[in-house]
Motif scaffolding. Structure first.
Motif: not given
Length: 759
Positions: A236-247, A294-300, A455-457
């Motif tokens: 649930x964590x959200x920060x200003x300007x946050x990006x989303x990552x996968x690995x 990326x700028x969203x989890x979906x894009x990543x 944020x890595x998911x």
């Protein structure tokens, strides 16, 4: 600062903690400059109230009384209690503050529970594991509450001009019975804040007969947030300007990136970065892989689906469960393992003189943790500092390189210890998986390359493919009975795995005093280890969760061979009431073990004949200092359809803290263990886990979950943990019931592999 927010007790930790809370408000439209100004202004007004070493004048001005790191009493009567350990679903965020509140004599409706910051100097080790939160903190938290209560009584006595011994406490008040006067804790803040800490000899702890709060049912303090979807969990964590990552990592552990279509990935919509991380080769820290930001989890995730990687697998795992099983079964033909952990002189002669001998081989597969919330972590590097929000079982440095992320953050990423801030986030399940901080190390390594919070998911497929699995294993068992049916000789040749050539993998060990060896005149436990690269880890009730299946099922075989009712066989095996390790109150006590077995039998109506195809199965196990017996009512139809009609659990964990939480832990552990026994297995070929999601890795459905009756034995023994001890007995109890119902012996997990279907 409003109740319900995380707070610290030093200026640095307060600023950091408050910044985290502001960020979580998701002020997405706020500029970074305005954001920092708001944080600084707000935090500046709080430092006075939460600086632990402030003078008494400062404390009074702050409208609160904070006698130790766990308690903050406000002038308005509000009582804030800090919960020190991570909450991963085991209920400690509620139960630990209950211990403090009981000794404080606080009315629970006056209490607001706050998650403590990560600060080992103030709170001691902060981790979730080993079912140890309650027993390890029991005395400390009681004393924390008693210190505050003693100071409040002293303050009231001074105010009234009476002897402190003539005052008592209840419902957040100090009372003077002789005069009928009473005063709320909030009204005593100024006086109490000026008092010195009391002498340890003056601290009086309550007896069990004085408890008003402990042992009652208290709902989880997070219930409302959970059901209303309030941001609470790591994801649930959200920060200003946050990006989303996968690995992306190689499916076979140890594989390295040889080449990848990174230019194509970088050109995809929403993708900000795509790069290779070489890793440090440690599976519990950072393995080689490719990060996509990326700028969203979906894009990543969409970019990850287009990723094409050539893996160098020259050093990768080629583990094969089929080959390992063959090797293990060959080793099992030898009754003695390569390493003796315990042996009685004359063990072989003892078998030669027994009236009946029985041998059997039991086995179980690898399984996954499959926490409801997949692994995730948010990290933000600013300058030479890094801040991390993680649903981890070990948020601090406890456990060293084996568990903690701190060695990696310091040694590999170069952060100074004082420049690392970790925030505990509630975890959507753990079961041992979140003891390993590989996902934290990955997020930190990615964030170190990006000028923004990241944020890595993990996906569910990532979670299963890169789990630290519960290790499979094999037990070659022998038992010898005398002419009276007494078990007089016993051996267990345990076959497990090793990653370093010397030590068993995590969760794949056995000890020389494992039950029931020390109860039998002649016994031996030995071990053989096969090499393995697949990462293994601690899974709920490590070791016990599978050893119990083999041993308790085999004891049932022996009781059948002896012609003795299984309950009587177990009671006779336990012998007279005693501690198996004299002087160790955390060791198995045979009297307590017998008590839970008899209580479970009473509640399940043991001995009452059931209709054809329906029977009871019994098993007992001692785990994490808790004594647990379980009886399962099972029906088998057409020799393949299995229904678990009900489970009866009898539990002795000493003093119960939160009865509601304790019942939930037993029920959850039983369902977890039942799910694993009935249908779960990971198969490994060419170093790759073959299962990927819940379509081919089954979990128990709600429709098949049985009703569970939980019965506690009330006692004056100190409390022990309960997150794990109810797991081990369930598998052998079901297996024993199936034998009694059908005559078919189950010697391997899962039940589904034997052609049974669960209804």
């Amino acid at each position: 600062m409003p109740p319900g927010r995380q707070t610290g007790s030093s200026s640095a930790s307060v600023v950091s903690e408050f910044n985290a809370q502001i960020r979580e408000k998701q002020y997405s439209g706020m500029s970074r400059r305005k954001f920092l100004n708001l944080s600084a202004a707000s935090a500046g007004g709080l430092l006075l109230g939460f600086y632990l070493d402030s003078s008494s004048e400062d404390l009074a001005a702050a409208h609160h009384f904070q006698p130790n790191a766990f308690i903050n009493i406000r002038r308005d009567g509000a009582i804030w209690i800090y919960s020190k350990n991570p909450e991963v679903g085991q209920g400690v965020k509620t139960s630990l503050p209950m211990i403090v509140a009981e000794e404080l004599d606080a009315a629970w409706h006056d209490v607001t529970v706050l998650q403590a910051p990560v600060d080992a100097e103030k709170y001691g080790p902060q981790f979730a594991g080993r079912s140890s939160a309650i027993p390890d903190n029991w005395d400390m938290l009681r004393r924390a509450g008693a210190i505050a209560r003693t100071m409040l009584v002293t303050a009231a006595a001074q105010e009234w001009g009476v002897a402190a011994a003539d005052c008592s406490t209840a419902n957040s008040e100090v009372q003077h019975e002789a005069s009928g006067r009473r005063i709320g804790y909030g009204e005593l803040v100024d006086i109490a804040a000026a008092l010195p800490l009391p002498d340890a000899a003056a601290i009086r702890l309550k007896g069990r007969n004085q408890y008003k709060l402990l042992g009652t049912r208290i709902p989880s303090v997070d219930n409302e947030k959970i059901v209303t979807g309030t941001p609470l969990f790591g994801i649930d964590t959200r920060l200003p300007g946050m990006l989303y990552a996968v690995y992306e990592k190689c499916a076979a552990v140890g594989g390295r990136v040889a080449a990848a279509n990174l230019e194509t990935i970088r050109a995809m919509p929403g993708v900000k970065h795509a790069f290779v991380l070489p890793g440090n080769g440690k599976v519990n820290q950072l393995m080689p892989g490719i990060a996509i930001v990326a700028d969203s989890t979906w894009a990543a995730l969409r970019a990850k689906s287009s990723l094409k990687v050539d893996w160098d697998e020259s050093a990768a795992s080629n583990d094969s469960w089929a080959e390992l099983s063959t090797k293990a079964r060959n080793l099992a033909r030898n009754p003695r393992g390569e390493r003796l952990l315990h042996t009685s002189p004359g063990i072989e002669r003892a078998f030669e003189s027994t009236a009946k001998n029985l041998s059997a081989c039991y086995e179980y597969p690898f399984v996954a943790h499959v926490t409801m919330e997949p692994q995730n972590c948010t990290a933000w590097k600013t300058g030479d500092s890094i801040e991390i929000w993680a649903p981890t079982q070990i948020p601090g440095s406890w456990g060293g390189e084996r568990f903690s992320a701190f060695p990696f953050l310091i040694e590999d990423l170069g952060f100074a210890r004082e420049n690392i801030t970790v925030h505990m986030r509630r975890a959507g399940g753990a079961f041992g998986r979140r003891l390993y901080n590989d996902f934290v190390c990955e997020a930190a390594a990615i964030a170190s390359r990006v000028d923004a919070p990241v944020q890595l998911v993990w996906t569910r497929e990532d979670d299963i493919a890169h789990d630290h699995c519960r290790a499979g294993g094999f037990h070659a068992l022998r038992g010898g009975l005398d002419e009276n049916g007494t078990l007089v000789a016993f051996t267990d040749h345990f076959i497990s795995f090793t990653a370093d050539g010397t030590n068993p993998v995590d969760g794949g060990a056995i000890t020389g005093d494992e039950f029931p060896a020390t109860l039998i005149a002649k016994s031996e436990i030995s071990q053989s280890l096969l090499p393995l690269q697949t990462p293994c880890g601690l899974w709920r009730a490590p070791g016990s969760n599978v050893i119990a299946f083999a041993v308790q099922s085999f004891l049932h075989e022996l009781s059948v061979e002896a012609g003795i009712d299984h309950l009587d066989f177990l009671i006779d095996l336990l012998g007279p009431a005693r501690w198996l390790k004299p002087g160790d109150a955390r060791s198995l006590h045979t009297g307590r073990a017998a008590h839970v077995i008899r209580l479970a039998a009473e509640k399940a109506r043991w001995g009452v004949k059931r209709e054809e195809g329906r029977a009871l199965g019994l098993a007992f196990w001692f785990s994490h200092s808790a004594h647990v017996a379980e009886i399962v009512d099972v029906s088998v139809r057409n020799e393949r359809y299995v229904t678990v009609n009900g489970v009866y659990a009898a539990v002795d964990i000493g003093q119960i803290i939160n009865r509601s939480g304790a019942e939930s832990q037993v029920e959850g552990a039983i369902v977890d263990g039942l799910s694993a026994f009935l249908m779960q297995q990971l198969t490994i070929e060419d170093g790759r886990i073959q299962q990927s999601n819940f379509d081919n890795y089954k979990i128990l459905r709600m429709s098949a979950a049985p009703p569970v009756e939980v019965h506690f034995i009330e006692s004056d023994f100190p409390p022990t943990g309960l997150g794990e001890p109810a797991v081990p007995p369930i598998a052998p109890a079901v297996a024993n019931a199936i034998f009694s119902a059908t005559g078919r012996r189950i010697r391997s997990m899962p039940l589904a592999a034997h052609g049974f279907r669960v209804q």
